[in-house]
Design a protein around this motif. Structure first.
Motif, PDB file in Angstrom:
ATOM      1  N   UNK A   1       0.987  -1.297   0.001  1.00  0.00           N
ATOM      2  CA  UNK A   1      -0.005  -0.010  -0.075  1.00  0.00           C
ATOM      3  C   UNK A   1       0.851   1.417  -0.138  1.00  0.00           C
ATOM      4  N   UNK A   2       2.071   1.110   0.758  1.00  0.00           N
ATOM      5  CA  UNK A   2       2.869   2.449   0.970  1.00  0.00           C
ATOM      6  C   UNK A   2       3.488   2.595  -0.476  1.00  0.00           C
ATOM      7  N   UNK A   3       3.897   1.402  -1.130  1.00  0.00           N
ATOM      8  CA  UNK A   3       4.851   1.409  -2.283  1.00  0.00           C
ATOM      9  C   UNK A   3       3.898   2.021  -3.525  1.00  0.00           C
ATOM     10  N   UNK A   4       2.602   1.790  -3.476  1.00  0.00           N
ATOM     11  CA  UNK A   4       1.688   2.050  -4.585  1.00  0.00           C
ATOM     12  C   UNK A   4       1.443   3.543  -4.532  1.00  0.00           C
ATOM     13  N   UNK A   5       1.702   4.040  -3.608  1.00  0.00           N
ATOM     14  CA  UNK A   5       1.344   5.494  -3.374  1.00  0.00           C
ATOM     15  C   UNK A   5       2.577   6.377  -4.216  1.00  0.00           C
ATOM     16  N   UNK A   6       3.775   5.800  -4.465  1.00  0.00           N
ATOM     17  CA  UNK A   6       4.641   6.464  -5.033  1.00  0.00           C
ATOM     18  C   UNK A   6       4.620   6.066  -6.668  1.00  0.00           C
ATOM     19  N   UNK A   7       4.151   5.113  -6.995  1.00  0.00           N
ATOM     20  CA  UNK A   7       4.003   4.691  -8.309  1.00  0.00           C
ATOM     21  C   UNK A   7       2.865   5.243  -9.350  1.00  0.00           C
ATOM     22  N   UNK A   8       3.214   5.987 -10.356  1.00  0.00           N
ATOM     23  CA  UNK A   8       1.980   6.550 -11.329  1.00  0.00           C
ATOM     24  C   UNK A   8       1.318   5.496 -12.106  1.00  0.00           C
ATOM     25  N   UNK A   9       2.092   4.645 -12.789  1.00  0.00           N
ATOM     26  CA  UNK A   9       1.631   3.598 -13.750  1.00  0.00           C
ATOM     27  C   UNK A   9       2.476   2.271 -13.562  1.00  0.00           C
ATOM     28  N   UNK A  10       1.550   1.374 -13.590  1.00  0.00           N
ATOM     29  CA  UNK A  10       2.134  -0.122 -13.520  1.00  0.00           C
ATOM     30  C   UNK A  10       2.421  -0.556 -14.886  1.00  0.00           C
ATOM     31  N   UNK A  11       3.403  -1.457 -15.074  1.00  0.00           N
ATOM     32  CA  UNK A  11       3.797  -2.063 -16.264  1.00  0.00           C
ATOM     33  C   UNK A  11       3.143  -3.703 -16.132  1.00  0.00           C
ATOM     34  N   UNK A  12       1.923  -3.923 -16.712  1.00  0.00           N
ATOM     35  CA  UNK A  12       1.248  -5.081 -16.466  1.00  0.00           C
ATOM     36  C   UNK A  12       1.349  -6.174 -17.401  1.00  0.00           C
ATOM     37  N   UNK A  13       1.314  -7.426 -17.316  1.00  0.00           N
ATOM     38  CA  UNK A  13       1.376  -8.369 -18.363  1.00  0.00           C
ATOM     39  C   UNK A  13       0.283  -8.415 -19.226  1.00  0.00           C
ATOM     40  N   UNK A  14       0.321  -8.972 -20.702  1.00  0.00           N
ATOM     41  CA  UNK A  14      -0.917  -8.797 -21.373  1.00  0.00           C
ATOM     42  C   UNK A  14      -2.093  -9.619 -20.750  1.00  0.00           C
ATOM     43  N   UNK A  15      -3.046  -8.969 -21.039  1.00  0.00           N
ATOM     44  CA  UNK A  15      -4.520  -9.741 -20.599  1.00  0.00           C
ATOM     45  C   UNK A  15      -4.986 -10.573 -21.307  1.00  0.00           C
ATOM     46  N   UNK A  16      -5.501 -11.665 -21.100  1.00  0.00           N
ATOM     47  CA  UNK A  16      -6.066 -12.630 -22.396  1.00  0.00           C
ATOM     48  C   UNK A  16      -7.464 -13.070 -21.433  1.00  0.00           C
ATOM     49  N   UNK A  17      -8.475 -12.928 -22.182  1.00  0.00           N
ATOM     50  CA  UNK A  17      -9.941 -13.368 -21.323  1.00  0.00           C
ATOM     51  C   UNK A  17      -9.737 -14.667 -21.516  1.00  0.00           C
ATOM     52  N   UNK A  18     -10.424 -15.637 -20.592  1.00  0.00           N
ATOM     53  CA  UNK A  18     -10.629 -16.841 -20.389  1.00  0.00           C
ATOM     54  C   UNK A  18     -11.400 -17.404 -21.528  1.00  0.00           C
ATOM     55  N   UNK A  19     -10.818 -18.439 -22.179  1.00  0.00           N
ATOM     56  CA  UNK A  19     -11.817 -18.774 -23.535  1.00  0.00           C
ATOM     57  C   UNK A  19     -12.595 -19.773 -23.030  1.00  0.00           C
ATOM     58  N   UNK A  20     -12.761 -20.269 -21.864  1.00  0.00           N
ATOM     59  CA  UNK A  20     -13.749 -21.122 -21.240  1.00  0.00           C
ATOM     60  C   UNK A  20     -15.145 -20.749 -21.248  1.00  0.00           C
ATOM     61  N   UNK A  21     -16.047 -21.728 -21.262  1.00  0.00           N
ATOM     62  CA  UNK A  21     -17.379 -21.351 -21.140  1.00  0.00           C
ATOM     63  C   UNK A  21     -17.922 -22.801 -20.407  1.00  0.00           C
ATOM     64  N   UNK A  22     -18.797 -22.175 -19.268  1.00  0.00           N
ATOM     65  CA  UNK A  22     -19.636 -23.193 -18.588  1.00  0.00           C
ATOM     66  C   UNK A  22     -21.140 -23.269 -18.967  1.00  0.00           C
ATOM     67  N   UNK A  23     -21.679 -24.149 -19.447  1.00  0.00           N
ATOM     68  CA  UNK A  23     -23.033 -24.106 -19.690  1.00  0.00           C
ATOM     69  C   UNK A  23     -23.834 -25.280 -19.071  1.00  0.00           C
ATOM     70  N   UNK A  24     -25.022 -24.735 -18.480  1.00  0.00           N
ATOM     71  CA  UNK A  24     -25.690 -25.597 -17.727  1.00  0.00           C
ATOM     72  C   UNK A  24     -26.638 -26.579 -18.576  1.00  0.00           C
ATOM     73  N   UNK A  25     -26.381 -27.746 -18.368  1.00  0.00           N
ATOM     74  CA  UNK A  25     -27.248 -28.455 -19.148  1.00  0.00           C
ATOM     75  C   UNK A  25     -28.816 -28.990 -18.545  1.00  0.00           C
TER      76      UNK A  25
END
Length: 472
Positions: free
Chosen positions: A11-35
């Protein structure tokens, strides 16, 4: 536990950072369907996940007997021996072989996930799990069934206690409502938060159960979990007895470990199978056995594994053996000695090599497992010498490393005679230190340089004269 307390430094460290270098986000390709049908049968696309290193099919073995090998009220981990009834399995096994036990996640862990993600009304309904194939490379993970129930998948298919990868943390952050919680999750998977990830996630072995306990507003769709949690893999266990003596029963030995206030997944489950039988062990009674008739046929699903490391007795009966196994590491050597005893009876004209065994524990009154068996082998001459070390007792020799060093001259003589060295135990500490000590012994008593001693050990390893059966 609240976020501010658990991650105050972040929490303390975040106050001193303007922008984070995040990994690429990939939406989950899975889908759950109820039968709409009522079929809850589990099926896979294809053959389903293979059994690692299997030489047999899965066999559901009854627990025939069990006993606690350590003192009940001592300052030591509980160690149990289970005897499995494998008479109908047609298994063929020898000393040094291992089995894989099919684990299952704890019901309390599953119930916690179900409650946190509000799945109570759907967790037992039949589902189909599919994958968005419109993007190249998307496919259903091999351990995720195409049809089942969510409860079955959570119980038998995914590892709820696995370490969290950064991509998983990023996915979780997308479904975290509280801004402060979300930012901490983002920081943990960012380039700037690499050190915090090691400190808070890797070093503390945080799993999805911990994340949901700490980050109360993190409530992803179940597809995110199924797409990121790895397979719940079988757990390997050394076989204690030799099938050459009796292949109708199989014994395993295990200690119950605790991490983050949770007992080991499989060892905790096995312990519950035993102790939930409403049988109370007398305090301090070390070798009380519970017979087959007393148990209500509790079953353990298991299979035989390939012995890739050649952790087995050498073909040459004349070769000496050096067996090194502190704690439960001694258990496969009971099978070695059983087998050696049988071979002696059927090869009385052969001069067998000496057998030295090194064992260590905390206190001989608390956790000297297989003490009676080892002393019996010693009395019969199957075991030539037994070296012991007790870390919690006033003694010069606290650890087997100390005893090895003290008996270094004898060890080197056995190695010169062609001894086979077997080490069973912890991979990261004991096995590494034992190797260093044996190298030092060869230098001090074998007239070798350090390079020659290391080359000697390497040669022994290459020719399966120095074999390690270790776990991390």
């Amino acid at each position: 536990m609240v976020v501010l307390n658990a991650f105050e430094d972040i929490v303390a460290e975040l106050q001193e950072i303007d922008k984070l270098s995040l990994p690429g986000f990939k939406q989950s390709p899975l889908k759950v369907c109820y039968n709409s049908d009522n079929s809850t049968e589990t099926s896979y696309d294809g053959l389903g996940p293979p059994l690692p290193f299997a030489t047999s099919k899965i066999f559901d073995a009854d627990i025939y007997m069990w006993k606690q090998l350590t003192a009940s009220n001592g300052d030591c981990k509980a160690v149990y021996e289970i005897t499995l009834d494998v008479e109908d399995s047609k298994f063929t096994f020898k000393a040094g072989d291992t089995i894989g036990i099919i684990p299952q996640n704890d019901d309390s862990d599953i119930d916690f996930i179900v409650s946190h993600l509000n799945l109570a009304s759907t967790v037992d309904l039949p589902v189909s799990i599919t994958v968005d194939s419109s993007t190249k490379g998307n496919k259903l993970p091999i351990h995720i069934p195409a049809k089942s129930t969510l409860r079955h998948v959570l119980k038998y298919c995914v590892e709820l206690r696995s370490l969290l990868k950064k991509a998983f943390l990023l996915s979780l952050s997308k479904y975290t409502e509280d801004d402060k919680e979300r930012k901490i999750l983002e920081y943990l998977c960012s380039k700037e938060g690499a050190a915090a990830y090691s400190t808070h996630v890797l070093n503390k072995s945080l799993c999805i159960l911990d994340i949901f306990s700490i980050f109360k507003t993190c409530k992803p769709p179940i597809e995110v979990l199924l797409g990121n949690l790895p397979r719940l893999l079988p757990r390997p266990y050394s076989i204690v007895n030799s099938g050459l003596k009796n292949n109708h029963v199989m014994k395993i030995c295990f200690s119950v470990m605790t991490n983050n206030n949770r007992k080991g997944l499989t060892t905790g489950w096995l312990e519950r199978l035993l102790l939930n039988e409403e049988i109370t062990l007398e305090n301090g009674l070390k070798n009380m056995s519970i017979s087959k008739e007393s148990l209500n046929k509790q079953k353990v699903s298991m299979y035989l594994r390939k012995n890739f490391s050649m952790f087995c007795l050498p073909e040459s009966l004349e070769k000496p053996l050096i067996l090194i196994g502190p704690g439960t590491g001694v258990s496969p050597f009971i099978g070695f000695l059983e087998e050696r005893e049988l071979l002696k009876e059927s090869n009385q004209d052969v001069k067998f090599g000496d057998v030295y065994l090194y064992f260590g524990c905390r206190n001989p009154k608390l956790d000297f497992i297989y003490e009676e068996e080892l002393k019996d082998f010693l009395a019969k001459g199957t075991l030539t010498k037994l070296f012991t070390a007790f870390s919690r007792v006033d003694s010069e020799n606290k650890y087997i490393q100390d005893v090895l060093t003290e008996s270094g001259k004898e060890v080197v003589q056995l190695i010169k005679e062609g001894a086979h060295v077997y080490i069973s135990g912890d991979l990261h500490t004991m096995a590494v230190e034992v190797k260093e000590i044996l190298v030092n012994c060869l230098v001090e008593h074998g007239d070798m340089t350090s390079e020659e001693a290391m080359a000697k050990i390497s040669h022994m390893q290459k020719h399966y004269q120095y074999v390690v059966d270790a776990w991390s």
